[in-house]
Write an enzyme that holds these catalytic residues in place. Structure first.
Site, PDB file in Angstrom:
ATOM      1  N   ASN A  50     136.692  19.881  64.180  1.00  0.00           N
ATOM      2  CA  ASN A  50     136.137  19.741  62.826  1.00  0.00           C
ATOM      3  C   ASN A  50     136.658  20.853  61.904  1.00  0.00           C
ATOM      4  O   ASN A  50     135.903  21.515  61.205  1.00  0.00           O
ATOM      5  CB  ASN A  50     134.606  19.753  62.875  1.00  0.00           C
ATOM      6  CG  ASN A  50     133.976  19.326  61.554  1.00  0.00           C
ATOM      7  OD1 ASN A  50     134.632  18.697  60.732  1.00  0.00           O
ATOM      8  ND2 ASN A  50     132.718  19.678  61.356  1.00  0.00           N
ATOM      9  N   GLU A  93     141.263  16.729  64.800  1.00  0.00           N
ATOM     10  CA  GLU A  93     140.788  17.102  63.467  1.00  0.00           C
ATOM     11  C   GLU A  93     141.009  18.600  63.207  1.00  0.00           C
ATOM     12  O   GLU A  93     140.111  19.319  62.786  1.00  0.00           O
ATOM     13  CB  GLU A  93     139.325  16.711  63.253  1.00  0.00           C
ATOM     14  CG  GLU A  93     138.977  16.528  61.791  1.00  0.00           C
ATOM     15  CD  GLU A  93     137.581  15.984  61.526  1.00  0.00           C
ATOM     16  OE1 GLU A  93     137.220  15.925  60.345  1.00  0.00           O
ATOM     17  OE2 GLU A  93     136.857  15.638  62.479  1.00  0.00           O
ATOM     18  N   ASP A 149     138.834  12.038  70.370  1.00  0.00           N
ATOM     19  CA  ASP A 149     137.752  11.448  69.600  1.00  0.00           C
ATOM     20  C   ASP A 149     138.136  10.004  69.317  1.00  0.00           C
ATOM     21  O   ASP A 149     138.933   9.720  68.425  1.00  0.00           O
ATOM     22  CB  ASP A 149     137.565  12.246  68.303  1.00  0.00           C
ATOM     23  CG  ASP A 149     136.418  11.725  67.460  1.00  0.00           C
ATOM     24  OD1 ASP A 149     135.812  10.707  67.842  1.00  0.00           O
ATOM     25  OD2 ASP A 149     136.138  12.332  66.408  1.00  0.00           O
ATOM     26  N   ASN A 208     135.969   7.759  68.365  1.00  0.00           N
ATOM     27  CA  ASN A 208     135.124   7.324  67.250  1.00  0.00           C
ATOM     28  C   ASN A 208     134.472   5.961  67.481  1.00  0.00           C
ATOM     29  O   ASN A 208     134.218   5.216  66.528  1.00  0.00           O
ATOM     30  CB  ASN A 208     135.917   7.334  65.936  1.00  0.00           C
ATOM     31  CG  ASN A 208     135.685   8.623  65.157  1.00  0.00           C
ATOM     32  OD1 ASN A 208     134.554   9.054  64.986  1.00  0.00           O
ATOM     33  ND2 ASN A 208     136.763   9.246  64.708  1.00  0.00           N
ATOM     34  N   HIS A 259     131.229  18.521  67.371  1.00  0.00           N
ATOM     35  CA  HIS A 259     131.567  17.954  68.679  1.00  0.00           C
ATOM     36  C   HIS A 259     131.555  19.071  69.717  1.00  0.00           C
ATOM     37  O   HIS A 259     131.810  20.238  69.389  1.00  0.00           O
ATOM     38  CB  HIS A 259     132.971  17.348  68.678  1.00  0.00           C
ATOM     39  CG  HIS A 259     133.159  16.185  67.763  1.00  0.00           C
ATOM     40  ND1 HIS A 259     133.305  14.899  68.211  1.00  0.00           N
ATOM     41  CD2 HIS A 259     133.247  16.124  66.400  1.00  0.00           C
ATOM     42  CE1 HIS A 259     133.477  14.082  67.181  1.00  0.00           C
ATOM     43  NE2 HIS A 259     133.448  14.806  66.067  1.00  0.00           N
TER      44      HIS A 259
END
Length: 273
Positions: free
Chosen positions: A14, A42, A159, A161, A262
């Protein structure tokens, strides 16, 4: 690779600069990890925006794949040994330099870091997610055939998602019409497992467990109440998945000690078994 075990960890940071700027944060976690390979998603940073202890930490080889769109996406692979080879993207022009996918070879195992688009129902972001999934599934089918034909293995970390089943998010009833738990997304992930033949390693190790969740919203008290989603997976070809000895989510000790929304997902594989 001569070692008897191979530990892979994966985490959506993130924002790598933000995660590295916290104490405790990514830097202290990396210094303490047992992992041989660490996959990040990310990252949202160019190499020249990162401090030396992040873009070239002692004892690690680093592959950074920022997105062409500044401040978006970005994936990376940190490894204790230099990769035998690296490939960015999966052959789809739209996503070639989107900071969504990178593979690195380590002996008999290829490790990939994946950041599948997050999506939002009724917006272009969801359309992007759907285009990605449509292109990525055939790639996974073909890639498995390629690596297994050479006696090798592949694990796609990251990830994804998508929460696959009701056991993969706390509030599944309230999210049935939201991106990440849409019926068509879940069906697509089922095809990854059933048609393409990959294995959700942590779920295979703990088939009857709720979660373990790997993402919690920063809103409210989601982390304190463990109202989370399991959307970060290590998805492996069957031969490698069968050698998984353990898998866990490295849940933070407290909300204050979080350096991302996360948590790392870490799997130890036995090699030469």
């Amino acid at each position: 690779m001569n070692q008897s075990s191979f530990v892979v960890s994966s985490v959506n940071v993130n924002g790598l600069r933000a995660a590295a700027g916290k104490d405790p944060g990514f830097v202290s976690w990396l210094a303490a990890t047992e992992a041989d390979v660490v996959c990040l998603q990310e990252t949202r940073a160019e190499p020249d925006q990162l401090s030396a202890e992040v873009h070239s930490p002692q004892g690690w080889h680093v592959v950074l794949c920022p997105a062409r769109a500044k401040g978006r996406a970005g994936v990376a692979i940190y490894s204790r040994v230099e990769p035998d080879g690296v490939r960015v993207g999966f052959g789809e022009a739209e996503f070639e330099d989107a900071g969504r996918y990178v593979e690195a070879d380590f002996g008999e195992v290829t490790v990939a870091s994946l950041y599948l688009p997050s999506g939002e129902v009724g917006t272009p972001r969801q359309e992007e997610k759907e285009r990605f999934m449509e292109a990525f599934l055939p790639y996974l089918v073909g890639r498995r055939a390629e690596v297994e034909a050479r006696g090798r293995s592949l694990v796609v970390c990251g990830d994804w998602n998508i929460a696959h089943t009701e056991a993969d998010l706390k509030n599944w009833r309230g999210n049935r019409k939201n991106s990440g738990f849409l019926p068509e997304e879940r069906a697509w992930l089922s095809r990854v497992f059933d048609e393409a033949g990959y294995v959700d390693v942590v779920r295979a190790l703990y088939p009857d467990q709720e979660g373990p969740y790997s993402w919690w919203s920063y809103r409210g008290r989601a982390f304190d109440n463990d109202t989370g989603w399991r959307i970060d997976y290590q998805v492996a070809t069957p031969g490698l998945a069968a050698r998984a000895r353990s898998g866990r989510v490295e849940r933070y000790p407290s909300r204050e000690e979080r350096w991302s929304d996360h948590a790392p997902v870490t799997v130890a594989f036995g090699l030469g078994e």
